[in-house]
Design an enzyme around this catalytic site. Structure first.
Site, PDB file in Angstrom:
ATOM      1  N   SER A 182      19.466  50.693  43.714  1.00  0.00           N
ATOM      2  CA  SER A 182      19.287  51.813  44.635  1.00  0.00           C
ATOM      3  C   SER A 182      18.017  51.729  45.462  1.00  0.00           C
ATOM      4  O   SER A 182      17.956  52.285  46.547  1.00  0.00           O
ATOM      5  CB  SER A 182      19.327  53.131  43.865  1.00  0.00           C
ATOM      6  OG  SER A 182      18.355  53.141  42.838  1.00  0.00           O
ATOM      7  N   HIS A 210      25.949  52.917  44.940  1.00  0.00           N
ATOM      8  CA  HIS A 210      25.648  52.527  46.326  1.00  0.00           C
ATOM      9  C   HIS A 210      26.592  51.453  46.872  1.00  0.00           C
ATOM     10  O   HIS A 210      26.445  51.029  48.007  1.00  0.00           O
ATOM     11  CB  HIS A 210      24.202  52.042  46.447  1.00  0.00           C
ATOM     12  CG  HIS A 210      23.211  53.116  46.131  1.00  0.00           C
ATOM     13  ND1 HIS A 210      22.770  54.028  47.057  1.00  0.00           N
ATOM     14  CD2 HIS A 210      22.617  53.452  44.960  1.00  0.00           C
ATOM     15  CE1 HIS A 210      21.922  54.861  46.489  1.00  0.00           C
ATOM     16  NE2 HIS A 210      21.816  54.543  45.216  1.00  0.00           N
ATOM     17  N   LYS A 242      27.190  59.990  47.931  1.00  0.00           N
ATOM     18  CA  LYS A 242      26.569  58.988  48.808  1.00  0.00           C
ATOM     19  C   LYS A 242      27.554  58.607  49.905  1.00  0.00           C
ATOM     20  O   LYS A 242      27.770  59.398  50.812  1.00  0.00           O
ATOM     21  CB  LYS A 242      26.054  57.847  47.942  1.00  0.00           C
ATOM     22  CG  LYS A 242      24.846  58.367  47.146  1.00  0.00           C
ATOM     23  CD  LYS A 242      24.378  57.535  46.015  1.00  0.00           C
ATOM     24  CE  LYS A 242      23.178  58.236  45.366  1.00  0.00           C
ATOM     25  NZ  LYS A 242      22.935  57.830  43.992  1.00  0.00           N
TER      26      LYS A 242
HETATM   27  C1  LIG Z   1      22.248  58.474  42.921  1.00  0.00           C
HETATM   28  C2  LIG Z   1      22.476  57.639  41.729  1.00  0.00           C
HETATM   29  C3  LIG Z   1      22.942  58.204  40.536  1.00  0.00           C
HETATM   30  C4  LIG Z   1      23.026  59.701  40.338  1.00  0.00           C
HETATM   31  O1  LIG Z   1      24.121  60.228  40.975  1.00  0.00           O
HETATM   32  P1  LIG Z   1      24.117  61.803  41.292  1.00  0.00           P
HETATM   33  O2  LIG Z   1      25.540  62.115  41.550  1.00  0.00           O
HETATM   34  O3  LIG Z   1      23.228  61.968  42.481  1.00  0.00           O
HETATM   35  O4  LIG Z   1      23.571  62.473  40.068  1.00  0.00           O
HETATM   36  C5  LIG Z   1      23.270  57.362  39.510  1.00  0.00           C
HETATM   37  N1  LIG Z   1      23.124  56.020  39.624  1.00  0.00           N
HETATM   38  C6  LIG Z   1      22.643  55.454  40.742  1.00  0.00           C
HETATM   39  C7  LIG Z   1      22.504  53.972  40.801  1.00  0.00           C
HETATM   40  C8  LIG Z   1      22.284  56.248  41.822  1.00  0.00           C
HETATM   41  O5  LIG Z   1      21.781  55.700  42.915  1.00  0.00           O
END
Ligand SMILES: *Cc1c(COP(=O)(O)O)cnc(C)c1O
Length: 396
Positions: A182, A210, A242
């Site tokens: 990320s 991602h 995302k």
């Molecule tokens: C954003 C993210 C999460 C968390 O997801 P949310 O739905 O925002 O709680 C988990 N793992 C990774 C790799 C992330 O980038």
């Protein structure tokens, strides 16, 4: 309560001194759904920090699906999924996510954080060993800690390092990694990790927060990119806040895995179900992700364009081929100064500091969207080059 206050005050002052105190910026509006702009502090800025890679978060179809569903189902789900909170929008979205990922079943969670706590605690336990990439997401680490298993961290994106750690253990219950990292935008060495997990008889959990919607020939994420089956990667975690522009997360896998999570995962059982209007918005997003491949193709083209422009301008980029393009600056102070300079010039690019990234690797994390334009990227590259030059001369 009173006695603790001075300690909190001292801790906050320490964060301030070391340039690690975080502040929230209130976004006052998004002037157009088809452009990556935000209004903050009364000014319009080009948004280079959101994870809305495909430009869907403000798409009118998602908002329309959400309000039409809210008119039908109301705003709240009223209870957890196992009581009366599980509605038809949840059921339909789960079927569609299972089909999209090519797996037997999918299970919705309220957040990716909770989905990761669920798989880590349900699939490993005290007396077992969990291997994690050094740079994996905080929620995988917290899930591993909560499980009571012995936690081992291998060198970033290094399957040989994982193999060496594993050789010193009696056996591993589980190996977990981000698919796309990320804060760096690079990919996990999944074919090697899959072989290692299979040899060791361990679960392999891939959190593709991602990658889904973005990476792979049809946007189905890192597993598609590497051509890996659900046999090689039995546990896939995806998030919906995302590239899908909505909110929530899911775990996809075979029917037994999903049934086991429904029975055992505490972050599934002991929490209120996601509102159905949110699931309805995600269904609209999933349809757009599949129907409008131009968003993914445009994002890929813009990523290549930005890298060319930034490297030519002398901006030190890492090896990432994804829309996550970090510019390493080193100290928290340098990253914050660069953030301020870019904001002055109209670019919203947030500094990422420890503990989100390792000490000494503070950075500007540039993320690209299908809604950016080439002139915006040229302008950003020029401004980044300026910020990096200024930083180098003030450090010298
Ligand atoms: C954003 C993210 C999460 C968390 O997801 P949310 O739905 O925002 O709680 C988990 N793992 C990774 C790799 C992330 O980038």
């Amino acid at each position: 309560m009173k006695r603790a206050a001075p300690a909190l005050e001292a801790a906050l002052a320490q964060l301030e001194r070391s340039q690690l105190r975080r502040v929230r910026t209130t976004v006052e509006g998004c002037p157009a759904h088809s452009r990556a702009l935000i209004i903050a502090g009364g000014r319009e800025l080009i948004d280079f920090s959101s994870n809305d890679y495909l430009g869907l978060a403000h798409h009118p179809s998602l908002a329309a699906a959400m309000s039409a569903c809210a008119a039908r189902t109301g705003a709240g789900s009223g209870a957890s999924h196992l009581i009366t909170g599980h509605g038809s929008e949840h059921a339909l979205l789960e079927e569609e996510l299972a089909a999209y990922t090519g797996r037997e079943r999918a299970l919705l969670f309220s957040t990716g954080y909770m989905a990761n706590l669920a798989v880590m605690t349900a699939l490993s336990a005290r007396g077992e060993c969990v291997l994690l990439d050094r740079l994996c997401h905080a929620s995988l680490i917290d899930g591993a800690r909560l499980s009571g298993a012995t936690l081992r961290r291998y060198r970033h994106a290094d399957a040989d390092s994982a193999a060496r750690l594993l050789a010193g253990e009696r056996g591993a219950a589980l190996i977990a990694t981000d698919g796309v990292f990320s804060m760096d935008g690079d990919l996990a060495p999944l074919p090697q990790l899959a072989r290692l997990a299979q040899r060791a008889g361990a679960w392999l959990v891939v959190d593709d927060a991602h990658g889904l919607g973005v990476v792979g020939a049809s946007g189905r994420g890192v597993l598609e990119h590497f051509g890996l089956s659900s046999h090689a990667v039995p546990v896939l975690v995806g998030t919906l806040g995302k590239a899908f522009g909505s909110f929530g997360a899911f775990v996809a896998g075979d029917a037994d895995l999903i049934e086991f999570l429904i029975q055992k995962a505490r972050t599934y059982i002991y929490t209120t179900a996601l509102p159905q209007p949110v699931a309805a918005a995600t269904r609209a997003a999933l349809a757009l992700v599949q129907a409008e491949s131009w968003r993914r193709e445009r994002l890929q083209a813009l990523t290549a364009y930005f890298r060319r422009a930034a490297l030519e301008a002398g901006v030190p980029l890492g090896p990432s081929a994804t829309p996550i393009q970090p510019v390493l600056l080193g100290s928290a102070a340098a990253a914050l100064a660069a953030q301020r300079e870019l904001a002055q010039a109209g670019f919203w690019v947030v500094a990422i500091r420890p503990p989100t990234v390792p000490a000494g690797s503070a950075r500007l994390r540039v993320t690209l969207s299908a809604l950016h334009t080439e002139p915006q990227l040229d302008a950003l590259a020029g401004q980044l080059a300026h910020a990096c030059r200024r930083e180098r001369s003030s450090a010298a």
